[in-house]
Design a protein around this motif. Structure first.
Motif, mmCIF file in Angstrom:
data_model
loop_
_atom_site.group_PDB
_atom_site.id
_atom_site.type_symbol
_atom_site.label_atom_id
_atom_site.label_comp_id
_atom_site.label_asym_id
_atom_site.label_seq_id
_atom_site.Cartn_x
_atom_site.Cartn_y
_atom_site.Cartn_z
ATOM 1 N N PRO A 14 0.810 -1.228 0.000
ATOM 2 C CA PRO A 14 0.000 0.000 0.000
ATOM 3 C C PRO A 14 0.841 1.276 0.000
ATOM 4 O O PRO A 14 0.304 2.362 -0.236
ATOM 5 C CB PRO A 14 -0.810 -0.122 1.286
ATOM 6 N N VAL A 15 2.143 1.162 0.278
ATOM 7 C CA VAL A 15 2.967 2.361 0.440
ATOM 8 C C VAL A 15 3.919 2.550 -0.736
ATOM 9 O O VAL A 15 4.073 3.667 -1.262
ATOM 10 C CB VAL A 15 3.752 2.298 1.758
ATOM 11 N N GLU A 16 4.577 1.469 -1.140
ATOM 12 C CA GLU A 16 5.609 1.588 -2.171
ATOM 13 C C GLU A 16 5.000 2.015 -3.512
ATOM 14 O O GLU A 16 4.081 1.371 -4.025
ATOM 15 C CB GLU A 16 6.355 0.260 -2.345
ATOM 16 N N GLU A 17 5.502 3.093 -4.079
ATOM 17 C CA GLU A 17 4.965 3.646 -5.332
ATOM 18 C C GLU A 17 5.845 3.294 -6.535
ATOM 19 O O GLU A 17 5.351 3.168 -7.646
ATOM 20 C CB GLU A 17 4.844 5.165 -5.208
ATOM 21 N N VAL A 18 7.161 3.125 -6.313
ATOM 22 C CA VAL A 18 8.095 2.830 -7.392
ATOM 23 C C VAL A 18 8.959 1.644 -6.978
ATOM 24 O O VAL A 18 9.409 1.572 -5.821
ATOM 25 C CB VAL A 18 8.995 4.047 -7.705
ATOM 26 N N HIS A 19 9.156 0.715 -7.938
ATOM 27 C CA HIS A 19 10.005 -0.449 -7.655
ATOM 28 C C HIS A 19 10.938 -0.654 -8.841
ATOM 29 O O HIS A 19 10.552 -0.469 -9.993
ATOM 30 C CB HIS A 19 9.147 -1.693 -7.432
ATOM 31 N N ARG A 20 12.183 -1.068 -8.531
ATOM 32 C CA ARG A 20 13.201 -1.227 -9.557
ATOM 33 C C ARG A 20 13.613 -2.702 -9.658
ATOM 34 O O ARG A 20 13.927 -3.335 -8.662
ATOM 35 C CB ARG A 20 14.422 -0.366 -9.234
ATOM 36 N N PHE A 21 13.583 -3.234 -10.911
ATOM 37 C CA PHE A 21 13.995 -4.614 -11.169
ATOM 38 C C PHE A 21 15.253 -4.554 -12.040
ATOM 39 O O PHE A 21 15.176 -4.221 -13.230
ATOM 40 C CB PHE A 21 12.888 -5.377 -11.916
ATOM 41 N N ARG A 22 16.388 -4.881 -11.431
ATOM 42 C CA ARG A 22 17.632 -4.893 -12.204
ATOM 43 C C ARG A 22 17.876 -6.324 -12.677
ATOM 44 O O ARG A 22 18.472 -7.160 -11.987
ATOM 45 C CB ARG A 22 18.797 -4.390 -11.354
ATOM 46 N N VAL A 23 17.398 -6.578 -13.889
ATOM 47 C CA VAL A 23 17.443 -7.939 -14.443
ATOM 48 C C VAL A 23 17.817 -7.847 -15.919
ATOM 49 O O VAL A 23 17.779 -6.774 -16.529
ATOM 50 C CB VAL A 23 16.085 -8.652 -14.283
#
Length: 837
Positions: free
Chosen positions: A726-735
């Motif tokens: 509910p809080v995290e707005e941006v997520h990064r996937f380094r793949v």
């Protein structure tokens, strides 16, 4: 590199006919004519002075006053009789002609005349005989010219530019009559005609103005030779007619014969008038022979083509430069010759057909491409040793090897027995035979006399054509002739309507129209519906409606509208259950308008552009409801409207139904009685919109987007956790790239409300996923549109026959269930709108 020639199976059973036609080498024309922009002469006439061009009426009158009436020869006498000849003449001594440009112009005209008369290459000169002036009412009855000077074999008439009407020249020879207009009022244009002296000719009366002309004797300068004259084509024509008749009476004879012409002609320039030298002579013979043998005769272009796989000869083509080799090999094409740099591996496709038809009377029938059968081409061996007119080789690409194409395109005279016309045209398929059938049916109807046997033959031919039509459309290898098939499909239905045979009409509609319908048949279908019995019409239109209303809603709605305009003739069959059921079934398959408020990975314009022709629009739906109300009556329309109400996924109140009601009812001030189904449709739209938008959409409380992904890979589980957070707005996937692509596809396929973008820094690169409020924005936009649409519904309430009270009651009901400030405020504006309504 030698290659085998294109395989051609000539007609080898007609050596006597070939002998007769090869013996005809001179054109059979007895006259020639034309209009030319030329350098006009300096012309001075005694009593009138120097003449201007176009000849002014005042000067023409002066010339006529200075010229005496012309006599004519009657036996050994020369007499003056204005009941036979009314024209004024001036002898050469009273006319002075000069100017170097005119000498060249006259020589060109003489050369053209000699070429058409069949005496090209002969030494011919033109000697001025007289200047003639035909006043209004002037004429010369039918007569023949006598030899006025040694070596004379013909007459050349040059009509000078002068404003006049009438005065046409009629030329007759061996039972044929030719009419030539010599009118020309352009300042630098002359009209001319040349004919052999033994041709009977006549000048029709001039009806207005003055016809001023110069008359020349055509002289053969080599006077020791036999006098020139029109070639005798009657003998060869009679022989050819006998041989052609014998040939077609043979049970093993081909259906038609095609004689290749010697000269090259393009489809645009091909006509009987444009034929040259021996081609013109043989065409004249065959035209006469065709009449004697009761045959149809046309000009056409013969196409002999083949294509297949090839083996290039790299060494002989390209030398050592690979770059230069490729640039030539990518697009090698040669016109008028053959390429010596490849060999044929296999011939995969071959075709021989005739098209570009033109008749002796300059008509161009729409026969399309008619196959050239084995043993139909004459003369035998005509193309042996001839290089193809077009030859092309293409480079090997991908899994495909090198290919070749080569072809002949030659003009030919084509003829067949008149009684076999249908058989010949059916070689190209039923669409090609349709104009012929129409012509025969028109003649039968026009005769207004009962001819049972003739009608039976036409019905049999129609039945055969219908049986073959669908298979021809699906298997034809000919060139693209969709326009021809479309036009002749309509012509065929119109022709069947004229025959008024209900069984054939119904069969054609079910077997052909239902499969290829595009709307061009609408008018003919309306006529068919009036001819068919109600039962037959219902069964015929059942399948058409079921299959084509979803596929082609626009032309089908136009068809319904046309049928509705003749409601008294069509309502009986349209109110039958099979037709109404077909309409209801087709409604479920309609493609709705694109929904701009749906959450998609691409803009809706991109998704639906390919399907725009299948979409039902509000305007079309309004036209459909109006037509159904007339055709199906209240019960049938109610059934159709119930289908619309029960399937909002197609008939959305916001996108389709309310705009359709607005189009159907106009501005809302309409006083005419609406369709009985309109009130029900209006109430359905109001209730649906209130149900969907009674409360304004609330903004999301947090960023969570619960989702259960079936894929259990590490990346998808991480994505699922991020979506639910509910809080995290941006997520990064380094793949790496494959894993980023997999994540991207998962987000799009599950419709997650986030934007994935690749940050192209480092290795591996990073997929940055940012959550959005797109769903909420779309729902808010839809909510606002729903409110505006309901206001439109209120303005239509009176015209829809609902009155104001039901709408207010519905709004109050919605207001009591809603605590949002926006809807409460909107309710007040609705009260104002109701007062205005």
């Amino acid at each position: 590199m030698a290659r085998p020639p294109i395989e051609i199976e000539y007609a080898k059973a007609f050596p006597e006919l070939e002998k007769v036609l090869r013996g005809v080498t001179r054109p059979g024309e007895v006259f020639a004519s034309g209009k030319e922009n030329v350098a006009l002469p300096l012309l001075t006439v005694e009593g009138a002075g120097q003449i201007a061009f176009p000849v002014p009426a005042a000067q023409a009158k002066q010339i006529a006053q200075a010229a005496p009436l012309a006599p004519y020869g009657r036996g050994t006498e020369t007499v003056l009789d204005t009941s036979v000849r009314k024209v004024r003449q001036l002898l050469p001594k009273a006319v002075k002609i000069s100017g170097k440009g005119w000498e060249t112009s006259l020589a060109d005209i003489v050369n053209q005349a000699c070429s058409s008369l069949g005496c090209a290459g002969k030494k011919v000169s033109a000697e001025l005989y007289k200047m003639l002036v035909y006043e209004t009412g002037g004429f010369f009855l039918s007569h023949r010219d006598t030899e006025k000077t040694p070596g004379m074999f013909g007459t050349l008439v040059v009509s000078l530019p002068s404003t006049h009407k009438g005065g046409d020249l009629l030329i007759r020879h061996e039972g044929a009559e030719h009419r030539v207009s010599l009118a020309s009022d352009e300042p630098s244009e002359v009209a001319w005609a040349a004919f052999y002296a033994d041709c009977e000719h006549e000048v029709k009366p001039v009806t207005k103005g003055f016809r001023v002309c110069l008359v020349y004797n055509l002289l053969q300068q080599a006077r020791s030779r036999a006098r020139l004259g029109p070639p005798d084509l009657a003998g060869p024509a009679t022989d050819a007619a006998r041989l052609i008749g014998d040939a077609f009476r043979n049970p093993d004879a081909p259906v038609k014969l095609a004689w290749l012409l010697e000269h090259q002609y393009s489809p645009a320039e091909l006509s009987f008038d444009s034929l040259k030298n021996a081609d013109a002579a043989r065409a004249a013979v065959l035209c006469q022979a065709a009449k004697l043998a009761v045959c149809d005769l046309y000009l056409g272009i013969v196409h002999i083509e083949e294509s297949g796989s090839a083996e290039p000869a790299y060494d002989s083509w390209y030398g050592s430069s690979r770059r230069w080799r490729r640039s030539r090999y990518d697009d090698y094409e040669q016109e008028g010759g053959s390429c010596e740099d490849y060999s044929i591996v296999d011939v995969c496709d071959a075709g021989q057909f005739i098209d570009s038809w033109i008749s002796p009377d300059r008509k161009r029938p729409s026969y399309g491409a008619v196959p050239l059968g084995p043993g139909e081409l004459l003369p035998a061996g005509a193309l042996d040793g001839e290089k193809p007119d077009k030859e092309r080789m293409t480079e090997a690409t991908g899994n495909e090897g090198a290919t070749f194409e080569r072809s002949y395109h030659r003009a030919a005279i084509v003829l067949w027995p008149s009684a076999a016309t249908a058989e010949v045209l059916l070689q190209a398929g039923p669409p090609a035979a349709t104009p012929y059938l129409k012509k025969q049916v028109d003649a039968l109807v026009k005769s207004k006399k009962p001819d049972v046997e003739r009608r039976r033959r036409l019905l049999d031919l129609s039945s055969r054509m219908i049986d073959e039509w669908r298979d021809h459309d699906r298997t034809s290898w000919m060139r693209s002739d969709g326009d021809l098939r479309r036009a002749n499909r309509v012509t065929m239905l119109e022709t069947l309507n004229r025959l008024r045979d209900g069984d054939l009409i119904a069969t054609f509609v079910q077997r052909v129209i239902e499969d290829k319908y595009d709307g061009s048949e609408n008018q003919a279908l309306c006529e068919s519906a009036m001819i068919l019995s109600p039962e037959t019409a219902a069964s015929s239109f059942d399948l058409l409606i079921r299959s084509k209303l979803p596929e082609r809603p626009q032309p089908m709605v136009k068809l319904f509208t046309l049928l509705a305009s003749e409601a008294s003739a069509h309502s009986e069959f349209f109110r039958r259950d099979p037709v109404i059921s077909a309409v209801c079934s087709a409604l479920l398959k309609l493609t709705p308008p694109a929904d701009p408020y749906a959450f998609r990975k691409k803009p809706f314009e991109e998704l639906y552009s390919w399907d725009s022709e299948r979409q039902i629009t509000p305007k079309l739906l309004a036209q459909l409801i109006a037509a159904l109300d007339t055709l199906c009556g209240p019960d049938g329309t109610h059934r159709a409207v119930e289908v619309m109400q029960s399937h909002p996924e197609v008939f959305d109140p916001l996108l389709l139904l309310t705009p359709a009601l607005k189009a159907l009812l106009g501005s809302g001030d309409r006083k005419a009685q609406p369709s009985p189904a309109v009130p029900s449709l209006w109430k359905h739209c109001a209730e649906s919109l209130l149900s969907r938008s009674a409360t304004a959409p609330a903004p999301p409380a947090d960023w969570s987007q619960p989702v259960n992904l079936k894929c259990k890979c590490e990346d998808c589980q991480e994505l699922q956790a991020f979506a639910a957070d509910p809080v995290e707005e941006v997520h990064r996937f380094r793949v790496n790239k494959d894993r980023r692509r997999h994540l991207h596809a998962t987000i799009e396929s599950r419709g997650l409300d986030m934007t994935p973008l690749t940050e192209r820094v480092g290795s591996p690169q990073t997929l940055v996923c940012t959550k959005t409020r797109k769903r909420f924005a779309l729902r808010s936009n839809q909510y606002a549109a729903d409110l505006a649409t309901f206001k439109t519904l209120l303005s239509l309430a009176r015209a829809a026959g609902c009155g104001a009270d039901p709408a207010v009651a519905l709004m109050k009901q919605a207001g009591s269930q809603c605590e949002t400030e926006s809807l409460a405020g909107w309710s007040g504006s609705l009260e104002d709108a109701m007062k205005d309504a």
